[in-house]
Design a protein around this motif. Structure first.
Motif, PDB file in Angstrom:
ATOM      1  N   ALA A   1       0.844  -1.203   0.000  1.00  0.00           N
ATOM      2  CA  ALA A   1       0.000   0.000   0.000  1.00  0.00           C
ATOM      3  C   ALA A   1       0.875   1.246   0.000  1.00  0.00           C
ATOM      4  CB  ALA A   1      -0.929   0.002   1.206  1.00  0.00           C
ATOM      5  N   GLY A   2       1.996   1.172   0.701  1.00  0.00           N
ATOM      6  CA  GLY A   2       2.942   2.283   0.677  1.00  0.00           C
ATOM      7  C   GLY A   2       3.449   2.531  -0.735  1.00  0.00           C
ATOM      8  N   ARG A   3       3.757   1.448  -1.422  1.00  0.00           N
ATOM      9  CA  ARG A   3       4.280   1.569  -2.785  1.00  0.00           C
ATOM     10  C   ARG A   3       3.212   2.095  -3.745  1.00  0.00           C
ATOM     11  NH1 ARG A   3       4.871  -0.585  -7.674  1.00  0.00           N
ATOM     12  NH2 ARG A   3       3.230  -2.116  -7.377  1.00  0.00           N
ATOM     13  N   LEU A   4       2.000   1.549  -3.650  1.00  0.00           N
ATOM     14  CA  LEU A   4       0.949   1.927  -4.595  1.00  0.00           C
ATOM     15  C   LEU A   4       0.452   3.354  -4.389  1.00  0.00           C
ATOM     16  CD1 LEU A   4      -1.251  -1.302  -4.584  1.00  0.00           C
ATOM     17  CD2 LEU A   4      -0.111  -0.346  -6.589  1.00  0.00           C
ATOM     18  N   PHE A   5       0.353   3.782  -3.126  1.00  0.00           N
ATOM     19  CA  PHE A   5      -0.350   5.037  -2.852  1.00  0.00           C
ATOM     20  C   PHE A   5       0.497   6.085  -2.150  1.00  0.00           C
ATOM     21  CE2 PHE A   5      -3.455   1.459  -2.261  1.00  0.00           C
ATOM     22  CZ  PHE A   5      -4.048   1.569  -3.507  1.00  0.00           C
ATOM     23  N   GLY A   6       1.772   5.780  -1.904  1.00  0.00           N
ATOM     24  CA  GLY A   6       2.627   6.760  -1.242  1.00  0.00           C
ATOM     25  C   GLY A   6       2.270   7.019   0.210  1.00  0.00           C
TER      26      GLY A   6
END
Lengths: 561, 561
Positions: free
Chosen positions: A212-217
């Motif tokens: 989720a960190g990677r997909l949405f910052g």
């Protein structure tokens, strides 16, 4: 049972400049079979291109509250912008429908896209209320019907978990750090990813979910688990014991000994004397080793053995050794026991350390708490008094245990310019007919006062002009309002044809900011946890009359014999 | 914020002959950040290759029951078989960890895969119990730790919803058709897809979810919605009124009139006289049109206006008209109101039609019920008496409203051949140490009697030989058992090296059959809804002694002053 290779397909679909849905499993087949049987029946009857208007709305605020945060719009628009059947998908639909279905239908499906569909929606992250449409979808009836299930799926859970997050933020207060830790207990992989995204939207600060960190910052947080602690045996097993000071000016060759020295200083200190005996050496080894790996970010889980008799003294020994070398420890995490009591005792211990050894700000060290927290437990902790700075919240946040589902519905409100109503013996289930416009009216103090729905052709409410707002179903409930500010709620997010203007899809951070701002703007009595005041939702006098005219027209007249 | 194009990446990962996870979002990044910080700390301490054994298990059966259905294994093995970081993923991890982390770690991550990991697991679809490992994962500690979150995510919800489905089947009985209708209310897209898959595994017959049908071969069901009904105005709008008879021998040129004729015959029939007045013509038009589209599969939703005064007579008129042409209608669906009462009244009406017009089997017409059903409501319907043949179950099934999560955990039980125990003041949270073997012992009547865990090197229990089974934590609870059949529970599903034998991953249908068979094999008192008898889970005498030796060794001794 092959995993679907979505790369090329996604590419093929992307003709609109809007990326496809985050989850490649979101395709036109993510739908109920009956959307396809209906589409066929519409097509067979020559009705498939009749112009229909559907409203997507919910009937009741979740979690016993009086507000809801709207989320999931961006994923809906991504689906709509790329809505196109592949040959493989059409072949599958053909195997799923009766053999008697005509081939012409599959030819028709081949050409289906959303270029003739219009979507008006409330901005994502808005505070919303029952009965007022979140989305109004207009287009050929067969196509709009095919969108129903996916739109509901993409909005229902997104809005539910965003609302849940907002409620957790409300009870925790602005100053606390809220961390979403739910991935392992979420309802499947993108139950987890969705939870992380929409918890952040609803006001959480960070997540443990790397994808989720990677997909949405979204900012990421995490330290170590109990397994890390129990994987060690004793400080003797630490091979590389050296640690350079923070400024690089010197190197401590035996950090392990430095930690041991601090541990005995703490043990024999005047202030702390007698609080603990021997601490667990396995734990001390794990903490020391973790600090050697992350000297700038040392955050330790202190409850593997015994928080006050082992975890906290061990943590302090390592933190003080780090301090000698110019590093500032990040804090501790409590994952069991009485979090109110333990956090207060820990805070006292930290303050004693600050006092005894003169280490500035040691008393303010961050305390994170986790372990089956939810809105109620955070509220209970607040009432009892605690010293927690950050809450890690998982299961009850992401699975929305307190509410099964938001229960959005998708109702036909107009076809071929003819308004339609869906009746029910239960008033709350009667749909509000017509292609409508919706406004939020603000009062003198800047609070929203009421949402009002009007017929599509009525003039909009005007600032400083008195307008009658009526309860849609209760004739005695009505009020005049003189708005100080009028906001139209639904904007065009998908105009179908590419040359018409459409609202931009803002980045997640902006949606989150808008959500937080809107929540703060609400009158406090709508927001409180117990017995909140319902926010008023109304219709114009003209729409009220029309609803009841239609109702009488459609309802069967009983026969008494 | 681009959607991930997974095609090529999935291909790259697929070196093992096992396809990647169904959802392309399931990657090595679908994990908590702390798995990466721990992996770094292990690596930094030179511990990353230490051989660790983790058990994945749960502590309490869900839904107040005494059994759980294990599901999610295939997706775990798919993840493990394809576990490999892409360069992009490693770059992202680098941005997520402190800058002080050494580059050597990222080089190490580049080479990480599961070729040195072994996974033993219970077969998917098995009936399982608390404390007994579902999975035992052995391998280099850093790698096994990196798997933790994804494995928990893939198993927790899968097993929860499969268990929920099994419980619904138990209460509905074998003869009813169970349809999963939850996609629109599920927790995100693959919350929906997972719900469909694992509800089928747990004993449901079909789903409305087209994508799940495509991915897993699950039978699909669905008819039409209220919107379909209200999209019509009157039978006059039906243009193509002709319908060929089923055997092709003749064509009815005006099916609409045929339906009207039947409607008045029903209205004025001796048996039904006076039951209803004028039926809703919008509804009649919709039913007629739907029958023209699906003459062999006419199933109508009958509650848009009034079930007994409009929906049922309208349905019967169309069904009788179809019967004239040799077609057999499929049935009706009720989606509101008192389902017990309405289904009984409907059945009476159908029987009267059969009697009055001599239409064979009309009285046995299928009645499907939906509308917020769950285990309790189906049970209540049974107690009251009903005539429902098929239940469509959505929200409460797929969101598992009655239970927040299964709560599987992943605990270190051995490292470098040294057993590890995780203590807790709460007995139920103490982990059972050692790399273990697990057996199910069957009694004379063919029922499973007890599960027993032993140390890895103990001889297995033997048929007809007495063995002492001890409660792991309660010294007074123990029993001798003479098993008639001994089943080893965990098999090797991932041997790491490609030349070692591994269990095949059976197709979903086979897993479902195995699940249904195992559920039927359980002693009935374990399965009942109220106050079920707990199934016994035990350890061998030797393992019992060892647990308590380790416990005393690890637990801190208090000091009284």
């Amino acid at each position: 049972m092959e995993a679907k290779a979505n790369g090329p397909k996604q590419e093929e679909r992307r003709r609109t400049g809007i990326a496809g849905p985050t989850n490649p499993l979101v395709t036109p087949l993510l739908s109920d079979l009956y959307q396809f049987t209906m589409a066929y029946a519409y097509w067979k009857a020559g009705k498939h291109n009749e112009r229909a208007v559907f409203d997507l709305y919910f009937r009741k605020n979740p979690f016993g509250g009086e507000y809801t945060v709207f989320a999931g719009l961006e994923e809906c628009i991504r689906l709509i912008a790329n809505f196109k059947f592949t040959a493989e998908e059409i072949a599958f639909i053909k195997t799923s429908l009766p053999k008697t279905c005509k081939d012409g239908f599959y030819n028709y499906l081949r050409g289906v896209d959303c270029s003739d569909v219009e979507v008006y929606a409330v901005s994502e992250g808005s505070v919303v209320f029952p009965k007022v449409p979140l989305l109004r979808v207009e287009g050929p009836i067969a196509i709009v019907q095919l969108l129903e299930t996916s739109l509901l799926n993409l909005i229902n859970y997104a809005s539910l978990v965003a609302t849940n997050a907002a409620r957790h933020r409300f009870v925790a207060g602005k100053s606390k750090l809220l961390l979403e830790f739910g991935l392992r207990r979420a309802q499947g992989p993108d139950g987890g990813i969705g939870a992380s995204k929409y918890s952040y939207l609803g006001g959480f600060d960070a997540t443990s979910n790397v994808e989720a960190g990677r997909l949405f910052g979204i900012p990421l947080r995490g330290t170590h688990s109990h397994a890390f602690v129990s994987s060690f045996t004793s400080p003797d097993e630490i091979m590389d014991k050296s640690l350079q000071s923070r400024d690089g000016s010197s190197t401590c060759e035996d950090f392990v000994s430095l930690v041991q020295t601090w541990l005995s200083k703490i043990k024999w200190s005047h202030l702390l004397h007698g609080i603990f005996g021997e601490t667990n050496q396995t734990e001390l080894a794990a903490f020391t080793s973790y600090a050697l790996a992350f000297p700038n970010n040392f955050l330790a889980l202190v409850d593997t053995y015994d928080v006050m008799r082992s975890g906290i003294p061990n943590f302090c020994a390592v933190a003080l050794a780090l301090d000698d070398l110019g590093y500032k420890a990040a804090g501790i995490r409590l994952d069991s026991g009485d979090l109110a009591y333990l956090s207060c005792e820990t805070r006292k211990f930290f303050r004693s350390i600050e006092k005894e050894f003169g280490v500035q700000d040691f008393g303010k060290m961050n305390i994170t708490a986790s372990n089956d927290l939810n809105e109620e437990t955070v509220d209970a902790l607040n009432k009892q008094g605690h010293e927690v700075d950050a809450f890690g919240i998982g299961t009850y946040l992401v699975t929305c245990y307190a509410q099964a589902a938001l229960g959005c519905v998708f109702k036909l409100v107009e076809i071929n310019n003819q308004p339609r109503i869906k009746l029910s013996e239960d008033f709350s289930k009667v749909s509000i007919p017509c292609k409508k416009r919706c406004y939020r009216l603000y009062g003198k103090e800047g609070y929203p006062l009421v949402d009002i729905m009007t017929g599509g052709n009525e003039p909009p409410p005007k600032v400083a002009e008195r307008i009658l707002c009526r309860h849609p179903f209760n004739e005695s409930k009505r009020a005049y309002v003189v708005p100080q500010h009028v906001e139209e709620l639904m904007k065009c997010f998908w105009p179908g044809s590419a040359d018409k203007a459409r609202e931009e899809l803002p980045p997640l951070k902006e949606i989150r900011d808008c959500c937080i701002k809107q929540l703060e703007q609400m009158r406090p009595d709508h927001m409180r946890r117990l017995n909140p005041t319902p926010y008023k939702v109304s219709v114009s006098a003209k729409l009220y009359d029309f609803i009841h005219f239609l109702w009488l027209n459609e309802a069967p007249v009983g026969e008494l014999e």
